[in-house]
Write a protein that holds these residues in place. Structure first.
Motif, PDB file in Angstrom:
ATOM      1  N   UNK A   5      20.545  51.585  39.881  1.00  0.00           N
ATOM      2  CA  UNK A   5      21.655  51.700  38.949  1.00  0.00           C
ATOM      3  C   UNK A   5      22.119  53.144  38.827  1.00  0.00           C
ATOM      4  N   UNK A   6      21.189  54.056  38.813  1.00  0.00           N
ATOM      5  CA  UNK A   6      21.547  55.471  38.734  1.00  0.00           C
ATOM      6  C   UNK A   6      22.310  55.903  39.966  1.00  0.00           C
ATOM      7  N   UNK A   7      21.820  55.531  41.129  1.00  0.00           N
ATOM      8  CA  UNK A   7      22.452  55.966  42.370  1.00  0.00           C
ATOM      9  C   UNK A   7      23.795  55.280  42.579  1.00  0.00           C
ATOM     10  N   UNK A   8      23.883  53.981  42.306  1.00  0.00           N
ATOM     11  CA  UNK A   8      25.106  53.248  42.627  1.00  0.00           C
ATOM     12  C   UNK A   8      26.101  53.179  41.481  1.00  0.00           C
ATOM     13  N   UNK A   9      25.798  53.771  40.317  1.00  0.00           N
ATOM     14  CA  UNK A   9      26.774  53.798  39.230  1.00  0.00           C
ATOM     15  C   UNK A   9      27.106  55.219  38.785  1.00  0.00           C
ATOM     16  N   UNK A  63      37.476  55.515  47.830  1.00  0.00           N
ATOM     17  CA  UNK A  63      38.173  54.670  46.862  1.00  0.00           C
ATOM     18  C   UNK A  63      39.108  55.483  45.972  1.00  0.00           C
ATOM     19  N   UNK A  64      38.637  56.626  45.509  1.00  0.00           N
ATOM     20  CA  UNK A  64      39.474  57.473  44.654  1.00  0.00           C
ATOM     21  C   UNK A  64      40.692  57.972  45.403  1.00  0.00           C
ATOM     22  N   UNK A  65      40.506  58.398  46.626  1.00  0.00           N
ATOM     23  CA  UNK A  65      41.629  58.889  47.413  1.00  0.00           C
ATOM     24  C   UNK A  65      42.640  57.809  47.722  1.00  0.00           C
ATOM     25  N   UNK A  66      42.145  56.604  48.034  1.00  0.00           N
ATOM     26  CA  UNK A  66      43.047  55.497  48.342  1.00  0.00           C
ATOM     27  C   UNK A  66      43.896  55.139  47.124  1.00  0.00           C
ATOM     28  N   UNK A  67      43.322  55.217  45.941  1.00  0.00           N
ATOM     29  CA  UNK A  67      44.071  54.927  44.721  1.00  0.00           C
ATOM     30  C   UNK A  67      45.030  56.063  44.370  1.00  0.00           C
ATOM     31  N   UNK A  68      44.609  57.299  44.604  1.00  0.00           N
ATOM     32  CA  UNK A  68      45.427  58.439  44.197  1.00  0.00           C
ATOM     33  C   UNK A  68      46.582  58.733  45.143  1.00  0.00           C
ATOM     34  N   UNK A  85      40.760  59.337  35.100  1.00  0.00           N
ATOM     35  CA  UNK A  85      40.459  58.026  34.530  1.00  0.00           C
ATOM     36  C   UNK A  85      40.794  56.890  35.496  1.00  0.00           C
ATOM     37  N   UNK A  86      41.877  57.028  36.244  1.00  0.00           N
ATOM     38  CA  UNK A  86      42.209  56.004  37.232  1.00  0.00           C
ATOM     39  C   UNK A  86      41.148  55.948  38.326  1.00  0.00           C
ATOM     40  N   UNK A  87      40.749  57.117  38.815  1.00  0.00           N
ATOM     41  CA  UNK A  87      39.701  57.158  39.845  1.00  0.00           C
ATOM     42  C   UNK A  87      38.394  56.584  39.316  1.00  0.00           C
ATOM     43  N   UNK A  88      38.041  56.978  38.108  1.00  0.00           N
ATOM     44  CA  UNK A  88      36.795  56.499  37.511  1.00  0.00           C
ATOM     45  C   UNK A  88      36.823  54.993  37.298  1.00  0.00           C
ATOM     46  N   UNK A  89      37.935  54.475  36.825  1.00  0.00           N
ATOM     47  CA  UNK A  89      38.029  53.040  36.577  1.00  0.00           C
ATOM     48  C   UNK A  89      37.880  52.210  37.837  1.00  0.00           C
ATOM     49  N   UNK A  90      38.565  52.610  38.890  1.00  0.00           N
ATOM     50  CA  UNK A  90      38.498  51.857  40.145  1.00  0.00           C
ATOM     51  C   UNK A  90      37.100  51.927  40.752  1.00  0.00           C
ATOM     52  N   UNK A  92      34.236  52.610  39.200  1.00  0.00           N
ATOM     53  CA  UNK A  92      33.271  51.941  38.335  1.00  0.00           C
ATOM     54  C   UNK A  92      33.318  50.434  38.542  1.00  0.00           C
ATOM     55  N   UNK A  93      34.513  49.853  38.532  1.00  0.00           N
ATOM     56  CA  UNK A  93      34.642  48.403  38.689  1.00  0.00           C
ATOM     57  C   UNK A  93      34.156  47.962  40.071  1.00  0.00           C
ATOM     58  N   UNK A  94      34.496  48.711  41.096  1.00  0.00           N
ATOM     59  CA  UNK A  94      34.092  48.340  42.457  1.00  0.00           C
ATOM     60  C   UNK A  94      32.584  48.409  42.634  1.00  0.00           C
ATOM     61  N   UNK A  95      31.970  49.496  42.176  1.00  0.00           N
ATOM     62  CA  UNK A  95      30.519  49.625  42.342  1.00  0.00           C
ATOM     63  C   UNK A  95      29.755  48.666  41.428  1.00  0.00           C
ATOM     64  N   UNK A  96      30.288  48.379  40.256  1.00  0.00           N
ATOM     65  CA  UNK A  96      29.648  47.394  39.389  1.00  0.00           C
ATOM     66  C   UNK A  96      29.712  46.005  40.019  1.00  0.00           C
ATOM     67  N   UNK A  97      30.853  45.671  40.610  1.00  0.00           N
ATOM     68  CA  UNK A  97      30.961  44.381  41.308  1.00  0.00           C
ATOM     69  C   UNK A  97      30.001  44.322  42.485  1.00  0.00           C
ATOM     70  N   UNK A  98      29.846  45.438  43.209  1.00  0.00           N
ATOM     71  CA  UNK A  98      28.894  45.473  44.315  1.00  0.00           C
ATOM     72  C   UNK A  98      27.468  45.248  43.817  1.00  0.00           C
TER      73      UNK A  98
END
Length: 106
Positions: A5-9, A63-68, A85-90, A92-98
């Motif tokens: 959780x530490x490494x992947x979040x 992921x952050x670059x693709x969104x930005x 915040x946009x980078x963090x949101x994308x 966070x959601x992607x890694x949490x889903x993973x």
């Protein structure tokens, strides 16, 4: 919070904030995508502890670059906090889903 959780979040979220802070132009966001992909391909074949930390950083950068890229092309004057915040949101959601997908298989 244990190891996966530490490494992947936390590590990807910190990398996403850093990319959101640094990418002030779409070319910098594209450079983050290229650098993240380069790191991912470089460390994918190495099975070390360093790979477990750098691979989430690489995926978060991509992921952050693709969104930005579209955001900065559309609105070049977007604020630092909105980019972070946009980078963090994308990321966070992607890694949490993973993690949810990976842990459901156990």
């Amino acid at each position: 919070m244990n190891g996966p959780y530490l490494i992947f979040m936390l590590v990807p979220c910190a990398a996403a904030i850093l990319v959101g802070w640094a990418a002030r132009h779409w070319t910098l966001a594209a450079a983050a995508v290229a650098g993240g992909l380069g790191l991912a391909f470089l460390f994918a074949s190495i099975g070390t502890v360093l790979t477990k930390i750098l691979f989430p950083v690489a995926t978060a950068s991509v992921l952050s670059g693709v969104v930005l890229i579209p955001l900065l092309l559309w609105r070049p004057s977007v604020s630092v906090w909105n980019r972070m915040m946009l980078s963090l949101g994308v990321v966070f959601v992607t890694h949490l889903a993973f993690l949810q997908y990976a842990m459901a298989g156990r």
